[in-house]
Design a protein around this motif. Structure first.
Motif, PDB file in Angstrom:
ATOM      1  N   ARG A  18       0.814  -1.203   0.000  1.00 18.79           N
ATOM      2  CA  ARG A  18       0.000   0.000   0.000  1.00 18.79           C
ATOM      3  C   ARG A  18       0.855   1.263   0.000  1.00 18.79           C
ATOM      4  N   GLN A  19       0.245   2.337  -0.405  1.00 18.03           N
ATOM      5  CA  GLN A  19       0.961   3.599  -0.520  1.00 18.03           C
ATOM      6  C   GLN A  19       1.640   3.957   0.800  1.00 18.03           C
ATOM      7  N   GLY A  20       2.918   4.252   0.732  1.00 21.40           N
ATOM      8  CA  GLY A  20       3.664   4.660   1.915  1.00 21.40           C
ATOM      9  C   GLY A  20       4.052   3.541   2.843  1.00 21.40           C
ATOM     10  N   SER A  21       3.942   2.277   2.404  1.00 21.90           N
ATOM     11  CA  SER A  21       4.205   1.151   3.298  1.00 21.90           C
ATOM     12  C   SER A  21       5.609   0.587   3.101  1.00 21.90           C
ATOM     13  N   TRP A  22       6.283   0.363   4.223  1.00 19.69           N
ATOM     14  CA  TRP A  22       7.609  -0.261   4.220  1.00 19.69           C
ATOM     15  C   TRP A  22       8.556   0.427   3.227  1.00 19.69           C
ATOM     16  N   VAL A  23       8.466   1.742   3.118  1.00 24.68           N
ATOM     17  CA  VAL A  23       9.290   2.470   2.157  1.00 24.68           C
ATOM     18  C   VAL A  23      10.764   2.371   2.545  1.00 24.68           C
ATOM     19  N   MET A  32      12.134  -0.712  11.446  1.00 21.32           N
ATOM     20  CA  MET A  32      10.769  -0.217  11.274  1.00 21.32           C
ATOM     21  C   MET A  32       9.986  -0.342  12.578  1.00 21.32           C
ATOM     22  N   PHE A  33      10.121  -1.498  13.235  1.00 26.03           N
ATOM     23  CA  PHE A  33       9.406  -1.722  14.491  1.00 26.03           C
ATOM     24  C   PHE A  33       9.954  -0.846  15.611  1.00 26.03           C
ATOM     25  N   MET A  34      11.246  -0.627  15.621  1.00 26.09           N
ATOM     26  CA  MET A  34      11.831   0.226  16.657  1.00 26.09           C
ATOM     27  C   MET A  34      11.330   1.656  16.538  1.00 26.09           C
ATOM     28  N   LEU A 399      -6.067  -1.865  18.720  1.00 22.63           N
ATOM     29  CA  LEU A 399      -6.269  -1.211  17.440  1.00 22.63           C
ATOM     30  C   LEU A 399      -5.308  -1.750  16.388  1.00 22.63           C
ATOM     31  N   SER A 400      -5.842  -2.019  15.210  1.00 26.07           N
ATOM     32  CA  SER A 400      -5.020  -2.434  14.080  1.00 26.07           C
ATOM     33  C   SER A 400      -5.307  -1.516  12.907  1.00 26.07           C
ATOM     34  N   SER A 401      -4.454  -1.584  11.890  1.00 23.04           N
ATOM     35  CA  SER A 401      -4.623  -0.756  10.705  1.00 23.04           C
ATOM     36  C   SER A 401      -4.423  -1.602   9.458  1.00 23.04           C
ATOM     37  N   PRO A 402      -5.303  -1.444   8.449  1.00 24.33           N
ATOM     38  CA  PRO A 402      -5.106  -2.143   7.188  1.00 24.33           C
ATOM     39  C   PRO A 402      -4.269  -1.333   6.205  1.00 24.33           C
ATOM     40  N   LEU A 403      -3.793  -0.175   6.638  1.00 16.72           N
ATOM     41  CA  LEU A 403      -3.058   0.725   5.755  1.00 16.72           C
ATOM     42  C   LEU A 403      -1.571   0.417   5.785  1.00 16.72           C
ATOM     43  N   GLY A 404      -0.773   1.310   5.207  1.00 25.44           N
ATOM     44  CA  GLY A 404       0.664   1.096   5.132  1.00 25.44           C
ATOM     45  C   GLY A 404       1.321   1.070   6.493  1.00 25.44           C
ATOM     46  N   MET A 405       2.488   0.466   6.543  1.00 24.48           N
ATOM     47  CA  MET A 405       3.317   0.394   7.746  1.00 24.48           C
ATOM     48  C   MET A 405       4.516   1.321   7.559  1.00 24.48           C
ATOM     49  N   PRO A 406       4.695   2.307   8.464  1.00 26.26           N
ATOM     50  CA  PRO A 406       3.990   2.542   9.720  1.00 26.26           C
ATOM     51  C   PRO A 406       2.892   3.609   9.632  1.00 26.26           C
ATOM     52  N   SER A 407       2.587   4.090   8.437  1.00 23.41           N
ATOM     53  CA  SER A 407       1.752   5.287   8.319  1.00 23.41           C
ATOM     54  C   SER A 407       0.369   5.119   8.938  1.00 23.41           C
TER      55      SER A 407
END
Length: 441
Positions: A18-23, A32-34, A399-407
């Motif tokens: 997805r847009q902006g994910s794991w860029v 990324m997780f940190m 809470l979870s998100s279906p969008l990009g990570m981490p956006s």
């Protein structure tokens, strides 16, 4: 209300694309997780949570191919090392880790969680699960799953052993007397000599007691047997959102079970699984929602549903009774919760559903749209406050998100949580030293 972030699927079901994910990075890059852990801690999030599964989904058509091709519920790594890394750049936020009592051994898990509680300075939660998936079972040498209620009996004994091991070295056993060279008091270290139906464990745990002694115990069962297990040992319950009637029924059944166990219902909160798409405006949020819906086709939906149900749904007839499908799933020792249970609760055993209608519901379940709040910060905060009051005002939201990570999570942290904070809706920010002190009454 308490807030946790569910990071179990930041890279699956199309999120990675997805847009902006794991860029500039790819899963499982720990950096990324940190970075997300630091963002979440600044926002006052109580816990970062990782569910788990150890098998590649193969229930749909008896093949791993659809799951592998579309990234459905895989890849899944053991996130214990990632949690250790996140703890080095944070000081207060907690971390939830999942292991299966159906396949793992309690001595190993008790020792590992003790070590992680030390590494994080008392910020570990243990989400203990029974497993309903044949793909997981096959990796541990099982030809078939244990019967449903038997899995919960094993879970309860598993936790009994873990708690005995965590208590086998008294908190004041370690003396560290430099003058005499005496390290510990042997009268305060004792074997547990456990001999049960599923486990034989001598003990004691060969470890220094950790800051929390026992990690915060989380359990997610919402069948009557699962709720009974929660009432016996859980500090916090992970509940399914979306349906207010189902949430209220879960809360009521849990309260009754807690009283039967001699526990106080006010002491055990439920974190309701809730997916959030928040935008600065409602139009922005709706645009992001449309991006999520574009990913799924029947193969992806089928692989997702069959894996999480533990039953191959590819052979569904043109039409069927919901009660008959539920009974077939039950006979296969598969999951008695989830989509089919919700459909039965909503429509009844005798409702005849056709395949197309079922997969329409399945598509909503797989995307999470059936439990997604979409809107601007004020609108979502209104919905959460209303739901929190209607479900007993004990616990909060996972809470979870279906969008990009981490956006997707950044938006929750930077837009929604400040709105909830301004309203005074959030629990005190890191009032204690450990996760137990911060997350439980």
């Amino acid at each position: 209300m308490h807030i946790a972030f569910d990071l179990s699927f930041t890279h699956t079901e199309g999120r990675w694309a997805r847009q902006g994910s794991w860029v500039g990075r790819d899963f499982p890059d720990v950096r990324m997780f940190m970075e997300l852990a630091q963002t979440a801690e600044r926002a006052g999030v109580d816990m970062l949570f990782f569910g788990d599964g150890s098998g590649i989904p193969d229930t749909w058509r008896g093949s791993i191919a659809p799951a592998v091709e579309w990234g459905i519920q895989w890849p899944r790594h053991d996130m214990a090392p990632v949690i250790a890394a996140m703890s080095t750049v944070t000081s207060s936020i907690g971390f939830g880790l999942t292991y299966s009592s159906t396949f793992m051994h309690p001595f190993y898990v008790a020792r590992l969680l003790n070590s992680l509680d030390h590494v994080t300075s008392g910020r570990i939660a243990f989400n203990v699960v029974t497993s309903t998936r044949s793909a997981d079972a096959a990796n541990y040498g099982y030809d078939e799953l244990l019967e449903h209620d038997l899995r919960y009996e094993r879970m309860e004994e598993f936790i009994d052993v873990c708690q005995a091991l965590w208590g086998s070295v008294a908190p004041d056993a370690i003396v560290r007397d430099r003058d005499s060279g005496r390290f510990a008091d042997p009268t305060k270290v004792a074997a547990i000599d456990h001999r049960g139906r599923f486990f034989t464990v001598k003990g004691p745990l060969p470890a220094v007691p950790s800051p929390q002694i026992s990690p915060v115990l989380v359990q997610a069962g919402n069948s009557p047997r699962g709720i009974a297990a929660s009432a016996r040992f859980a500090d916090v319950v992970f509940g399914f959102g979306a349906n207010l009637g189902g949430q209220q029924r879960h809360r009521r059944m849990l309260d009754e079970a807690l009283v039967a166990e001699g526990r106080e219902p006010a002491d055990v909160g439920i974190l309701w699984a809730t997916q959030v798409i928040v935008g600065r405006t409602e139009d922005e949020a709706r645009t992001r929602r449309a991006e999520v819906l574009d990913f799924w086709d029947e193969e992806a939906v089928g692989a997702f549903l069959s894996h999480n149900t533990g039953y191959d749904l590819s052979g569904l007839p043109a039409s069927f009774l919901l009660g008959d499908l539920r009974d077939r799933i039950h006979a296969a020792q598969a999951s008695q919760s989830g989509l089919v249970a919700r459909l039965v609760a909503e429509h009844g055993d005798g409702y005849r559903m056709d395949r197309a209608e079922f997969f329409e519901h399945g598509w909503k379940s797989a995307t999470g749209i059936d439990h997604t709040l979409t809107g601007d910060p004020a609108g979502i905060a209104d919905a959460l406050e209303e739901n929190f009051a209607a479900t007993g005002a004990r616990g909060g939201y996972m809470l979870s998100s279906p969008l990009g990570m981490p956006s997707g999570f950044d938006d929750i942290a930077e837009l929604l949580l400040p709105e909830l904070g301004r309203r005074g809706a959030l629990a005190p920010r890191y009032a204690g030293r450990t996760l137990r002190e911060n997350l439980t009454p």
